[in-house]
Design a protein around this motif. Structure first.
Motif, short mmCIF file in Angstrom:
data_model
loop_
_atom_site.label_atom_id
_atom_site.label_comp_id
_atom_site.label_asym_id
_atom_site.label_seq_id
_atom_site.Cartn_x
_atom_site.Cartn_y
_atom_site.Cartn_z
N LYS A 198 0.82 -1.21 0.00
CA LYS A 198 0.00 0.00 0.00
C LYS A 198 0.86 1.26 0.00
CE LYS A 198 -3.59 -2.48 2.47
NZ LYS A 198 -4.12 -2.80 3.80
N GLN A 199 1.95 1.22 0.77
CA GLN A 199 2.81 2.39 0.84
C GLN A 199 3.62 2.59 -0.44
OE1 GLN A 199 5.00 1.50 4.47
NE2 GLN A 199 3.77 2.97 5.62
N GLN A 200 4.29 1.54 -0.90
CA GLN A 200 5.21 1.68 -2.02
C GLN A 200 4.51 1.74 -3.38
OE1 GLN A 200 8.25 2.20 -0.97
NE2 GLN A 200 7.60 1.71 1.11
N ILE A 201 3.47 0.95 -3.56
CA ILE A 201 2.81 0.88 -4.86
C ILE A 201 1.61 1.82 -4.93
CG2 ILE A 201 1.76 -0.63 -6.59
CD1 ILE A 201 4.75 -1.19 -5.85
N CYS A 202 0.71 1.72 -3.95
CA CYS A 202 -0.51 2.52 -4.01
C CYS A 202 -0.25 4.00 -3.72
CB CYS A 202 -1.54 1.97 -3.02
SG CYS A 202 -2.08 0.28 -3.40
N LEU A 228 0.85 -15.11 0.46
CA LEU A 228 2.18 -14.53 0.39
C LEU A 228 2.65 -14.40 -1.06
CD1 LEU A 228 3.78 -16.42 3.41
CD2 LEU A 228 3.39 -13.95 3.27
N ALA A 229 2.41 -15.43 -1.85
CA ALA A 229 2.80 -15.38 -3.26
C ALA A 229 2.07 -14.26 -3.99
CB ALA A 229 2.53 -16.72 -3.93
N ASN A 230 0.79 -14.09 -3.69
CA ASN A 230 -0.02 -13.07 -4.36
C ASN A 230 0.45 -11.66 -4.02
OD1 ASN A 230 -1.62 -14.94 -5.64
ND2 ASN A 230 -3.28 -14.86 -4.15
N ILE A 231 0.73 -11.40 -2.74
CA ILE A 231 1.11 -10.04 -2.36
C ILE A 231 2.51 -9.70 -2.87
CG2 ILE A 231 2.04 -10.62 -0.06
CD1 ILE A 231 -0.02 -7.50 -1.03
N ILE A 232 3.42 -10.67 -2.87
CA ILE A 232 4.75 -10.42 -3.41
C ILE A 232 4.67 -10.15 -4.91
CG2 ILE A 232 7.00 -11.48 -3.89
CD1 ILE A 232 6.77 -12.90 -1.18
N ASN A 233 3.82 -10.88 -5.60
CA ASN A 233 3.64 -10.66 -7.04
C ASN A 233 3.08 -9.25 -7.32
OD1 ASN A 233 3.45 -11.62 -9.90
ND2 ASN A 233 1.27 -11.26 -9.52
N LYS A 234 2.15 -8.80 -6.48
CA LYS A 234 1.59 -7.45 -6.65
C LYS A 234 2.66 -6.39 -6.48
CE LYS A 234 -3.14 -8.48 -5.12
NZ LYS A 234 -4.15 -8.25 -4.06
N ILE A 235 3.55 -6.60 -5.52
CA ILE A 235 4.62 -5.63 -5.29
C ILE A 235 5.59 -5.62 -6.47
CG2 ILE A 235 6.59 -5.05 -3.81
CD1 ILE A 235 5.04 -6.38 -1.47
N GLU A 295 4.05 -4.10 -9.55
CA GLU A 295 3.48 -2.77 -9.31
C GLU A 295 2.02 -2.74 -9.74
OE1 GLU A 295 5.98 0.03 -11.31
OE2 GLU A 295 7.56 -0.13 -9.81
N ASN A 296 1.28 -3.72 -9.27
CA ASN A 296 -0.12 -3.88 -9.65
C ASN A 296 -1.03 -2.93 -8.88
OD1 ASN A 296 -2.64 -4.72 -10.39
ND2 ASN A 296 -2.40 -6.85 -9.75
N SER A 297 -1.22 -1.75 -9.42
CA SER A 297 -2.03 -0.73 -8.75
C SER A 297 -3.53 -0.99 -8.88
CB SER A 297 -1.70 0.66 -9.30
OG SER A 297 -1.94 0.71 -10.69
N ASN A 298 -3.91 -2.06 -9.58
CA ASN A 298 -5.33 -2.40 -9.70
C ASN A 298 -5.93 -2.83 -8.37
OD1 ASN A 298 -5.39 -1.94 -12.49
ND2 ASN A 298 -4.70 -4.01 -12.95
N SER A 299 -5.06 -3.13 -7.41
CA SER A 299 -5.53 -3.57 -6.09
C SER A 299 -5.42 -2.46 -5.05
CB SER A 299 -4.73 -4.79 -5.64
OG SER A 299 -4.90 -5.87 -6.53
N CYS A 300 -5.48 -1.22 -5.51
CA CYS A 300 -5.31 -0.07 -4.60
C CYS A 300 -6.64 0.59 -4.24
CB CYS A 300 -4.37 0.95 -5.22
SG CYS A 300 -2.66 0.37 -5.35
N GLU A 301 -7.75 -0.16 -4.37
CA GLU A 301 -9.06 0.43 -4.08
C GLU A 301 -9.12 1.00 -2.66
OE1 GLU A 301 -8.62 -2.70 -4.99
OE2 GLU A 301 -9.83 -3.21 -6.76
N GLU A 302 -8.48 0.30 -1.73
CA GLU A 302 -8.57 0.70 -0.33
C GLU A 302 -8.00 2.08 -0.07
OE1 GLU A 302 -6.25 -0.56 3.62
OE2 GLU A 302 -7.24 -2.22 2.61
N THR A 303 -6.79 2.33 -0.57
CA THR A 303 -6.17 3.63 -0.35
C THR A 303 -6.88 4.72 -1.16
OG1 THR A 303 -4.52 2.98 -2.02
CG2 THR A 303 -3.89 2.78 0.30
N ASP A 304 -7.36 4.38 -2.35
CA ASP A 304 -8.12 5.35 -3.14
C ASP A 304 -9.40 5.73 -2.42
OD1 ASP A 304 -6.19 5.14 -5.09
OD2 ASP A 304 -7.33 3.75 -6.34
#
Length: 300
Positions: free
Chosen positions: A148-152, A208-215, A218-227
């Motif tokens: 959330k911090q680095q990507i979103c 764990l595999a999913n969140i590391i892959n998002k980082i 740089e998959n910003s499609n999962s940034c709904e929460e911070t938006d």
């Protein structure tokens, strides 16, 4: 994404408990709802005393830049005698201290493929926290916040600035405002792990595999929460029943004992994860039941 090793990694992951509940709050808001407010700040008053207090719903991935932009929230904090937050960072009793004292190490090759394990080792290369002694749940919680911090929010990988909660705490200290923690760091760590107690190893591996892959991607499609949080168009669902008894209901009920007593004595600025203000078990609903008037305040 080319990974950058963090030079100093302050492992204050535990306040990311917020991330465990926020998924239940991400439905599109209904601004015409009686429990929808375009703010994260509320004034708390009572006819029984003259104290004026405030509720502020935080998101722990945000920080200095965000709070400094909220002029009304800063004014509210400055007017108060005490800052009440989820926990206080006490030297010797911080998350890294608790984790590093453990004697058992996790066999991470059972949870992470070789490439992902190398990524985690690099990430924690200069961290004061021994990642080998973290649980899979704690690791996921940290990586989720890191995402959330680095990507979103595009926070620089070498930026060691404080989380939103801790930045507010630093502002309070500068202004000689007293600090009060509602629970200990150790209690929060226990809650993080208990919340997913019994989760199968295959589920930990997948998360764990999913969140590391998002980082990495740089998959910003999962940034709904911070938006969603930054827009502050929030349906607080005050008539909706809380579904997480351990993380929300029980904690809110416990906190209310301290909060209700302090509101009678001091002007309080209460900064806790936004989800703790929401639903019928939230602080807004509970304070209303005690006779307090809760008034939405624009933060800017």
């Amino acid at each position: 994404m080319q990974h950058k090793t963090i030079k100093v990694l302050n492992f204050l992951f535990l306040i990311s408990l917020f991330s465990f509940q926020i998924a239940t709050c991400q439905n599109k808001t209904k601004i015409d709802s009686s429990s929808s407010f375009n703010t994260i700040l509320f004034k708390v008053t009572s006819t029984d005393h003259k104290n004026v207090s405030y509720l502020f719903g935080t998101h722990h991935a945000f920080g200095k830049t965000f709070f400094d932009s909220l002029s009304k929230a800063n004014q509210a904090l400055k007017s108060c005698d005490v800052l009440i937050k989820e926990n206080l960072n006490i030297q010797g009793k911080m998350a890294e201290d608790i984790i590093n004292k453990r004697t058992t190490e996790v066999k991470w090759n059972k949870y992470l493929v070789k490439e992902d394990l190398a990524y985690v080792e690099d990430l924690f290369a200069n961290s004061p926290t021994d990642y080998k002694k973290m649980t899979p749940t704690e690791m996921y919680t940290f990586l989720n916040r890191y995402f959330k911090q680095q990507i979103c929010l595009n926070k620089n990988a070498n930026d060691t600035s404080l989380s939103l909660d801790d930045y507010i705490s630093s502002k309070a200290t500068e202004q000689d405002i007293a600090l009060y923690g509602l629970e200990t760091t150790e209690e929060q760590i226990e809650l993080i792990n208990k919340d997913v107690e019994g989760m199968p190893r295959r589920t930990h591996k997948r998360r764990l595999a999913n969140i590391i892959n998002k980082i990495r991607t740089e998959n910003s499609n999962s940034c709904e929460e911070t938006d969603w949080y930054s827009q502050m168009q929030i349906d607080y669902k005050l008539d909706t029943t809380c579904t997480n008894t351990l993380i929300l209901t029980d904690r809110n009920n416990k906190w209310m004992t301290s909060i209700s007593n302090m509101l009678k004595q001091k002007n309080c600025f209460i900064a806790v994860g936004l989800s703790h203000l929401m639903f019928d078990c939230g602080l807004i609903s509970q304070l209303k039941k005690l006779g307090y008037t809760i008034t939405p305040i624009e933060v800017k």
